[in-house]
Motif scaffolding. Structure first.
Motif, PDB file in Angstrom:
ATOM      1  N   CYS A   1       0.848  -1.194   0.000  1.00 34.41           N
ATOM      2  CA  CYS A   1       0.000   0.000   0.000  1.00 34.41           C
ATOM      3  C   CYS A   1       0.880   1.239   0.000  1.00 34.41           C
ATOM      4  N   VAL A   2       0.682   2.102  -0.987  1.00 35.49           N
ATOM      5  CA  VAL A   2       1.385   3.381  -1.080  1.00 35.49           C
ATOM      6  C   VAL A   2       0.417   4.447  -0.581  1.00 35.49           C
ATOM      7  N   LEU A   3       0.481   4.731   0.717  1.00 33.32           N
ATOM      8  CA  LEU A   3      -0.421   5.710   1.337  1.00 33.32           C
ATOM      9  C   LEU A   3       0.253   7.077   1.309  1.00 33.32           C
ATOM     10  N   GLU A   4      -0.373   8.026   0.659  1.00 34.73           N
ATOM     11  CA  GLU A   4       0.198   9.356   0.527  1.00 34.73           C
ATOM     12  C   GLU A   4      -0.733  10.397   1.151  1.00 34.73           C
ATOM     13  N   ARG A   5      -0.103  11.416   1.721  1.00 38.29           N
ATOM     14  CA  ARG A   5      -0.830  12.572   2.219  1.00 38.29           C
ATOM     15  C   ARG A   5      -0.588  13.725   1.263  1.00 38.29           C
ATOM     16  N   LEU A   6      -1.651  14.212   0.670  1.00 34.29           N
ATOM     17  CA  LEU A   6      -1.540  15.284  -0.304  1.00 34.29           C
ATOM     18  C   LEU A   6      -1.169  16.593   0.388  1.00 34.29           C
ATOM     19  N   PRO A   7      -0.665  17.584  -0.346  1.00 34.69           N
ATOM     20  CA  PRO A   7      -0.327  18.879   0.264  1.00 34.69           C
ATOM     21  C   PRO A   7      -1.542  19.515   0.937  1.00 34.69           C
ATOM     22  N   VAL A   8      -1.319  20.063   2.118  1.00 37.87           N
ATOM     23  CA  VAL A   8      -2.390  20.685   2.890  1.00 37.87           C
ATOM     24  C   VAL A   8      -2.500  22.169   2.566  1.00 37.87           C
ATOM     25  N   VAL A   9      -1.393  22.846   2.395  1.00 37.58           N
ATOM     26  CA  VAL A   9      -1.366  24.269   2.079  1.00 37.58           C
ATOM     27  C   VAL A   9      -0.709  24.457   0.722  1.00 37.58           C
ATOM     28  N   LYS A  10      -0.962  25.600   0.145  1.00 34.97           N
ATOM     29  CA  LYS A  10      -0.357  25.929  -1.133  1.00 34.97           C
ATOM     30  C   LYS A  10       1.084  26.352  -0.927  1.00 34.97           C
ATOM     31  N   SER A  11       1.953  25.790  -1.713  1.00 35.39           N
ATOM     32  CA  SER A  11       3.367  26.117  -1.576  1.00 35.39           C
ATOM     33  C   SER A  11       3.613  27.560  -1.996  1.00 35.39           C
ATOM     34  N   PRO A  12       4.526  28.268  -1.349  1.00 37.09           N
ATOM     35  CA  PRO A  12       4.787  29.672  -1.719  1.00 37.09           C
ATOM     36  C   PRO A  12       5.336  29.756  -3.136  1.00 37.09           C
ATOM     37  N   PRO A  13       4.951  30.785  -3.871  1.00 35.63           N
ATOM     38  CA  PRO A  13       5.436  30.909  -5.255  1.00 35.63           C
ATOM     39  C   PRO A  13       6.924  31.234  -5.283  1.00 35.63           C
ATOM     40  N   PRO A  14       7.598  30.864  -6.324  1.00 32.20           N
ATOM     41  CA  PRO A  14       9.017  31.240  -6.439  1.00 32.20           C
ATOM     42  C   PRO A  14       9.188  32.745  -6.620  1.00 32.20           C
ATOM     43  N   ALA A  15      10.429  33.191  -6.526  1.00 34.14           N
ATOM     44  CA  ALA A  15      10.703  34.644  -6.570  1.00 34.14           C
ATOM     45  C   ALA A  15      10.288  35.251  -7.902  1.00 34.14           C
ATOM     46  N   TRP A  16      10.536  34.545  -8.997  1.00 35.30           N
ATOM     47  CA  TRP A  16      10.214  35.105 -10.307  1.00 35.30           C
ATOM     48  C   TRP A  16       8.696  35.241 -10.487  1.00 35.30           C
ATOM     49  N   GLU A  17       7.924  34.285  -9.936  1.00 28.44           N
ATOM     50  CA  GLU A  17       6.467  34.357 -10.064  1.00 28.44           C
ATOM     51  C   GLU A  17       5.899  35.508  -9.235  1.00 28.44           C
TER      52      GLU A  17
END
Length: 327
Positions: free
Chosen positions: A68-84
């Motif tokens: 079983c490959v049990l994964e927890r998806l991201p809970v919060v949005k990752s911060p955008p990179p500097a260029w974005e």
């Protein structure tokens, strides 16, 4: 003229009769090379029946396991990179200067306080948790902006089956299986497949035996990947690392080896996998919750790790490469 034409007609009739007689004779009489061909076929069948490749026993089918490959998806949005972030600020400034968006006047302090009291003040949750600061990996409340997967440190039943298949005698097979089963390694929750159940049901049972009933959603009814485990006797023809073979662990390969150039069936039989592990995907439902191992579980530890942390836990290179592809 009539005499000459009659003689030509007689010659044609005689040639046609001769041709018919020759054809009928070839069809009724056996060809000269037929007896030779029949003798060669009998010799080939006799030699194939007495060959050691035909007398060698066929290797049994590989043992089937489900992980079983049990994964927890991201809970919060990752911060955008500097260029974005820079591009977003430039776009907003450009739209303001060209009057593409409207600038509303700022509220006074009294109005802002009144609105906050009526609607409730918005409190931001920090993305860096206490588990990130302390380095704890036994909780899924870490690395909230990344995808995590559950690993357990336990005896690998698939490795034990592959080790037993590579031994010669029964006593040696039992010794190899106990040695492989006694080595606790980091892996996915794994269980042997039993007759009458699907791969998904076996993966559900493997997860339940490890952490008990949980809020988990199994994606689909088909596994996402599989891994072939070679026995110790055929580890030299596999693609696993030399360190795992030296440690006495079965070698792993994601694909069956190609048959030999001489086409012998014995070499193909020796290259068959001793065990095959199917990986089924599952995802955590609802907010992150605490996980604990069952008392009856063979696992001693568990960890929630990210994709870049897999190399610190998975020692088998084939399993590590497959896990990185699955995530």
């Amino acid at each position: 003229m009539a005499f000459a034409g009659r003689s030509v007609l007689q010659q044609l009739v005689s040639q046609q009769r001769a041709l018919q007689a020759a054809l009928s004779g070839n069809l009724l009489q056996p060809a000269a090379g037929w007896s030779v061909l029949e003798t060669q076929q009998q010799a080939y069948s006799t030699s194939s029946e007495s060959s050691p490749a035909a007398e060698s026993p066929r290797r049994p089918r590989p043992s089937i396991f489900a992980a079983c490959v049990l994964e927890r998806l991201p809970v919060v949005k990752s911060p955008p990179p500097a260029w974005e972030a820079e591009y977003k600020a430039w776009t907003q400034l450009r739209q303001t200067n060209e009057q593409l968006i409207k600038q509303y006047p700022a509220l006074d302090k009294k109005q802002k306080t009144r609105d906050d009291s009526e609607q409730g003040e918005l409190k931001l949750v920090p993305t860096v948790t206490k588990a990130d600061e302390s380095g704890a990996v036994s909780t899924m409340k870490r690395r909230l902006a990344e995808k995590l997967v559950l690993l357990v440190k336990a005896r690998n039943p698939a490795a034990a089956a592959a080790a037993a298949a590579g031994s010669a005698s029964g006593a040696a097979a039992a010794a190899a299986a106990s040695a492989a089963a006694g080595q606790a390694v980091w892996t996915f929750p794994t269980a042997a497949h039993t007759a009458g159940e699907s791969i998904r049901e076996a993966a559900e049972r493997a997860l339940k035996e490890a952490i008990g009933p949980s809020q988990v959603y199994f994606v689909g009814n088909s596994p996402m990947a599989h891994l072939d485990l070679r026995s110790i006797s055929s580890s030299s023809s596999s693609s696993s690392s030399s360190s795992s073979a030296a440690a006495g662990s079965p070698s792993a390969s994601t694909a069956d080896a190609a048959p030999s150039s001489n086409g012998s069936s014995s070499s193909n039989i020796s290259k068959r996998p001793a065990a095959r592990v199917f990986f089924h995907l599952a995802q955590v439902v609802n907010d992150p919750w605490e996980v604990s191992l069952q008392d009856s579980s063979s696992a001693s530890e568990f960890a929630w790790v990210g994709k870049e942390e897999l190399g610190q836990y998975l020692q088998d290179e084939a399993l590590l490469a497959l896990a990185r592809k699955m995530l």
